[in-house]
Design an enzyme around this catalytic site. Structure first.
Site, PDB file in Angstrom:
ATOM      1  N   GLY A 148       0.814  -1.216   0.000  1.00  0.00           N
ATOM      2  CA  GLY A 148       0.000   0.000   0.000  1.00  0.00           C
ATOM      3  C   GLY A 148       0.845   1.264   0.000  1.00  0.00           C
ATOM      4  N   CYS A 186      -7.465  -0.630   6.397  1.00  0.00           N
ATOM      5  CA  CYS A 186      -6.314  -0.952   7.237  1.00  0.00           C
ATOM      6  C   CYS A 186      -6.644  -0.672   8.697  1.00  0.00           C
ATOM      7  CB  CYS A 186      -5.084  -0.149   6.838  1.00  0.00           C
ATOM      8  SG  CYS A 186      -3.677  -0.536   7.916  1.00  0.00           S
ATOM      9  N   ILE A 207       1.903  -3.213  11.044  1.00  0.00           N
ATOM     10  CA  ILE A 207       3.033  -2.593  10.332  1.00  0.00           C
ATOM     11  C   ILE A 207       2.811  -1.082  10.273  1.00  0.00           C
ATOM     12  CG2 ILE A 207       4.357  -2.585   8.177  1.00  0.00           C
ATOM     13  CD1 ILE A 207       4.363  -5.321   9.665  1.00  0.00           C
TER      14      ILE A 207
END
Lengths: 281, 312
Positions: free
Chosen positions: B51, B135, B76
């Protein structure tokens, strides 16, 4: 199956690290101390290519739990066999102790950037704490014939790992134990203080290679950085892929660096001590 | 009569035609080159890259990942090099490949999604955009958009307004009813949906009573989440007319087949890449063999072929 690196270079115009994924035969798997085991795996490619400080990712079994591969430093090579030392700390390593000789497991490697070997005229000082001695055995093997200091620290005498355990050529080492049951009583970094004093007039001629628990590495970094001594540290981190894709193994970089984090798998596992932000460790 | 010719593995995702239905999932395959020494990238249906945001992102402090039973939890934090560096340094390598490159984008604000789409407009070598509205590991944007149907639609529109490329919207499973979001995104004009992103989770170290991840929570992936993903793909495929891409814990061709039967036109393989770097290609081969054995001419015929009136 392996893709030729040369053809990749032709395709992308850049070079790639040599790495392969294959099933490797376990040629030996024995305890060397109460918690530490030694495993030998047959892979001509990995044993031939690996540099001290590099690691492999092992798949412990074919099942889904544990799911992820486990990273291990290579602690030595013998012909077409590479060796790993592992400490039994959890589910994955417990399963590893049950793997029989001649069984095959999937290995991925060699991975990461290893130690940068120092030029002649510099005295390598290998500083290992506990299972952290693993990559230093390989480094010592590579430095055969050169003068070097190898300092190792363990919690107690029963946990000391020697070259004899590994079936490697004997080495002169200095040992410390936290409880004083063998050798110098105290941490290996305290033992190293003696070296620093002995070499105080020519400290720049030392090159430290350290691997061990984080507090030990932090101490080693603090002891060397102010004195102009080169110090390379081998770090570990939780890791999923081992080759720079997942970005899980982040370690904070020193402010002077261009980036906020390094990735242990790809940028390391060996780093110059000054590249790391030790306040974040 | 038995068909001895090779099965047709091509699938269409809106205007995009893939040579096979197997793609890499964003964030699990880097920018492709990380796996190049191990995987013939030309054999993939598509590569969905890590991404990208407008500006580079450092990501979350460590620890960022922890293993869970049959899965892993990650936070992350969308660490990435930023769209500019991607276009300058990574894309040229990818252009030489005989596969589609799909760029996953992420913005803090709705406008940023539009700006990212604009930055990719007309860019050669980028076949489609995957919009990450799901996300769970970033404070702003991300999942905040993906759990609200109106916001999901707005993000989709802002991307569609500024691009000439097919737009895939990646959905979050962290919602009460994923069909509501799917419908909103379809109505906004998306060409396809991909699902599921990770499920929000937490692991605690009982010795220290601290969260195992510095971010406290993370996204759960791996085979542990697959049944949830298969169900959601089934639900969404029943609801929308646009193609659905199935994601969630696919480890082998059987898992991929489950998603296709549930209604997916294609699949993305994520966590499996970490365990078996060749998982994607093994899946392509497995699907091919299955089609030969079962006399399936076209893999597309499997999509939505769930049998529900089975009598015992």
């Amino acid at each position: 199956m392996k893709i030729k690196i040369s053809s990749l270079k032709a395709l992308y115009g850049i070079s790639f690290p040599m790495m392969i994924e294959q099933r490797a035969e376990i040629v030996s798997n024995q305890p060397v101390t109460r918690y530490t085991w030694l495993m030998g795996l047959r892979s001509l490619e990995i044993a031939g290519e690996a540099k001290p400080g590099q690691f492999v990712m092992l798949r412990v079994g074919d099942g889904l739990d544990p799911l992820l591969r486990r990273p291990f430093s290579i602690c030595g090579t013998r012909d077409d066999v590479f060796l790993i030392l592992y400490r039994v700390v959890g589910k994955g390593t417990a399963l590893m102790t049950r793997l029989a000789e001649r069984a095959e497991i999937s290995v991925l490697g060699p991975l990461g950037r290893g130690f940068g070997l120092s030029e002649e005229g510099v005295l390598p000082v290998l500083l290992g704490g506990g299972i952290g001695v693993a990559p230093l055995f390989f480094l010592a093997q590579e430095l055969t014939g050169r003068d070097l200091r190898f300092l190792m620290g363990f919690p107690t005498a029963a946990e000391i790992i020697t070259t004899e355990h590994l079936g490697l050529a004997p080495l002169s080492v200095s040992v410390s134990t936290d409880d004083g049951s063998r050798g110098f009583g105290g941490f290996v970094t305290d033992l190293f203080k003696g070296d620093l004093e002995a070499y105080s007039s020519k400290a720049e001629s030392l090159a430290v290679f350290a691997c061990g628990p984080k507090p030990m590495l932090k101490a080693a970094a603090a002891m060397t950085m102010g004195r102009g001594i080169s110090c390379q540290v081998s770090l570990e981190a939780n890791m999923a892929c081992g080759l720079g894709a997942c970005q899980g193994c982040a370690v904070p970089a020193d402010r002077e660096q261009e980036r906020a984090y390094f990735h242990v798998c790809q940028d390391g596992p060996v780093f110059p001590a000054e590249a790391i932000d030790w306040s974040g460790i | 009569m038995r068909n001895f010719s090779a099965p047709d593995l091509h699938v269409k995702i809106g205007p995009l035609e893939l040579k096979n239905p197997v793609m890499t999932a964003s964030g699990t395959f880097g920018y492709g080159r990380e796996y190049a020494p191990l995987v013939d990238l030309n054999k993939l249906g598509a590569i969905v890259v890590k991404g990208l945001s407008l500006k580079p992102r450092a990501g979350n402090p460590p620890p960022r990942i922890v293993e869970t039973p049959c899965g892993m939890l990650n936070a992350i934090g969308l660490a990435n090099i930023g769209i500019e560096t991607f276009l300058e340094e990574k894309l040229p390598e990818l252009r030489g490949l005989d596969t589609h490159v799909i760029v996953n984008i992420y913005g803090h604000h709705i406008d940023e999604y539009g700006e990212l789409a604009a930055a990719l407009k007309g860019v050669e070598g980028v076949s489609a955009i995957e919009v990450n509205i799901s996300c769970p590991n970033v404070e702003q944007g991300g999942m905040a958009f993906g759990i609200d149907p109106a916001m999901s639609a707005k993000v989709t529109e802002s991307v569609l307004d500024r691009t000439d490329k097919p737009v895939i919207v990646k959905l979050s499973p962290n919602v009460t009813d994923i069909r509501v979001i799917a419908r909103a995104v379809e109505e906004a004009g998306a060409h396809a949906l991909s699902l599921i992103n990770t499920l929000t989770g937490m692991v605690i170290d009982v010795e220290t009573r601290t969260p195992m991840l510095a971010n406290m929570t993370g996204g759960l992936s791996g085979p542990a989440i697959r049944p949830i993903a298969v169900h959601m793909v089934y639900q969404v495929a029943q609801t929308v007319k646009i193609p659905v891409i199935g994601i969630g814990g696919i480890m082998d061709w059987r898992d991929a087949m489950e998603f296709l039967i549930a209604g997916a036109r294609a699949v993305q393989v994520g966590t499996a890449n970490f365990i078996n770097p060749r998982a994607t290609l093994d899946i392509v081969e497995g699907l091919r063999r299955f089609c030969v054995e079962k006399d399936i001419d076209r893999i597309g015929d499997v999509t939505g072929s769930l049998v529900t009136n089975k009598k015992l």
